[in-house]
Design an enzyme around this catalytic site. Structure first.
Site, PDB file in Angstrom:
ATOM      1  N   VAL A 128       0.833  -1.205   0.000  1.00 16.25           N
ATOM      2  CA  VAL A 128       0.000   0.000   0.000  1.00 16.25           C
ATOM      3  C   VAL A 128       0.867   1.254   0.000  1.00 16.25           C
ATOM      4  CG1 VAL A 128      -2.012  -1.028   1.106  1.00 16.25           C
ATOM      5  CG2 VAL A 128      -0.155  -0.144   2.535  1.00 16.25           C
TER       6      VAL A 128
ATOM      7  N   ARG B  77       4.405   2.161  -2.309  1.00 16.63           N
ATOM      8  CA  ARG B  77       4.794   2.551  -3.661  1.00 16.63           C
ATOM      9  C   ARG B  77       5.202   1.308  -4.441  1.00 16.63           C
ATOM     10  NH1 ARG B  77       2.511   6.506  -2.343  1.00 16.63           N
ATOM     11  NH2 ARG B  77       3.252   8.672  -2.391  1.00 16.63           N
TER      12      ARG B  77
ATOM     13  N   GLU C  10       2.019   3.304 -12.898  1.00 15.77           N
ATOM     14  CA  GLU C  10       0.580   3.306 -12.639  1.00 15.77           C
ATOM     15  C   GLU C  10      -0.131   4.092 -13.740  1.00 15.77           C
ATOM     16  OE1 GLU C  10      -0.115   4.882  -8.742  1.00 15.77           O
ATOM     17  OE2 GLU C  10       0.643   3.112  -7.740  1.00 15.77           O
TER      18      GLU C  10
ATOM     19  N   HIS D 212      -4.772   2.025  -6.710  1.00 16.90           N
ATOM     20  CA  HIS D 212      -4.218   3.023  -5.787  1.00 16.90           C
ATOM     21  C   HIS D 212      -5.340   3.812  -5.100  1.00 16.90           C
ATOM     22  CE1 HIS D 212      -0.418   5.657  -5.001  1.00 16.90           C
ATOM     23  NE2 HIS D 212      -1.199   5.586  -3.932  1.00 16.90           N
TER      24      HIS D 212
END
Length: 324
Positions: free
Chosen positions: A235, A237, A266, A285
């Site tokens: 949770v 990077r 991402e 995310h």
């Protein structure tokens, strides 16, 4: 004491902007223009309220000539500063972050991921009578949760994990003081070596900032030492994790599953194996998200604006040397 009435550029949206504009220091609030680079500041701006993912990824390697002249304080809506160019932290201005703002929401996400893994939530879902069968589900009681990083997120996860009967261990880059053989009141066992924590954990949570020192921290070598059947939760990077190494560890059976709210990049490109891998749960995310995140961000900004207007120290100042 003199009260400042600063010129503020707001890149955090209307919820924050409206409350900042009503602050007793009577600031001049300028709203961010759509399509304008976030580092392109109007003349006279003293305070910048900014956030990632509004164009900072396209920032030049070096700051534009004259950038930040007159700028005294930058407030980020994020905890991590890796989204910004390094020069944002340079100079004599103060940079503050939203440290711990979403810790509770992220901790809730982590526990959801762990429960879904242990209870095989996807596998036991019935889609018709033909799926009716007995299954042996996992349990949290007696298992160990390993926390890589022990800031606000790690503490929030530990509080919830202990309530479910999980033993909790943690490593942190700053190390442990001798007076902390057991981190009270959370009942967390301090580990000195990440390798030992990985080897002892049934669930491993990555909750530390991305810096030059932590990039690629969880690689193939470390995963090879994992306790068989480990469930990895990231949770923090995506770049903390060697993604090819994770795939290899999953294929070998050393790692049983991974819940990834972050990846590098991402989003991942079309066709990336993470999208279809049966042992990977991928989310976009969103672990930080909660219904009250914007009002709470506004509260944090206003508390710092109170201090700034009075010339007092600000909260959650970023250390330029460590990057967080």
């Amino acid at each position: 004491m003199a009260i400042r009435s600063p010129v503020i550029l707001n890149q955090l949206g209307p919820v924050v902007g409206e409350r900042v504009a009503a602050h007793p220091c009577r600031p001049t609030v300028l709203e961010h223009e759509s399509g304008r680079a976030p580092w392109d500041l109007p003349t006279g701006v003293e305070v910048l309220l900014t956030r990632p993912l509004i164009g900072w990824d396209a920032a030049p390697v070096a700051p534009p000539h004259g950038w930040g002249e007159g700028l005294r304080w930058i407030q980020s809506a994020s905890t991590g500063m890796d989204f910004y160019p390094p020069w944002l932290l340079e100079g004599r201005r103060t940079v503050t972050c939203a440290r711990g703002l979403s810790a509770v929401a992220i901790a809730d996400y982590v526990m959801t991921a762990i429960l879904a893994f242990e209870k095989r939530w996807d596998a036991i879902r019935l889609r018709g009578p033909e799926d009716w069968r007995r299954e042996t589900l996992g349990s949290l009681s007696g298992k160990r949760l390993g926390l890589v990083g022990f800031g606000a997120i790690g503490r929030a996860v530990a509080e919830r994990a202990r309530a479910f009967g999980l033993a909790v261990g943690a490593v942190r880059r700053s190390g442990w003081a001798r007076s902390e053989p057991n981190v009270e009141p959370l009942g967390v066992d301090p580990f000195d070596r990440l390798e030992d924590l990985v080897a002892a954990s049934d669930h491993l949570v990555l909750a530390l900032p991305l810096t030059a020192a932590t990039r690629g921290l969880v690689g193939a070598g470390l995963l090879a030492r994992a306790k068989p059947g480990l469930h990895l939760v990231n949770v923090a990077r995506g770049a903390l994790l060697d993604q090819d190494g994770l795939l290899a560890a999953l294929e070998s059976g050393r790692i049983a599953g991974a819940t990834l709210d972050v990846t590098d990049p991402e989003p991942l490109p079309v066709g990336h194996p993470f999208y279809s891998h049966p042992a990977i749960r991928l989310t976009p995310h969103v672990s930080w998200s909660s219904p009250d995140v914007e009002p709470r961000l506004a509260d944090r900004v206003l508390a710092n604006l109170d201090a700034y207007a009075r010339g007092e120290p600000l909260r959650d100042v970023v250390d330029a040397d460590t990057g967080y």
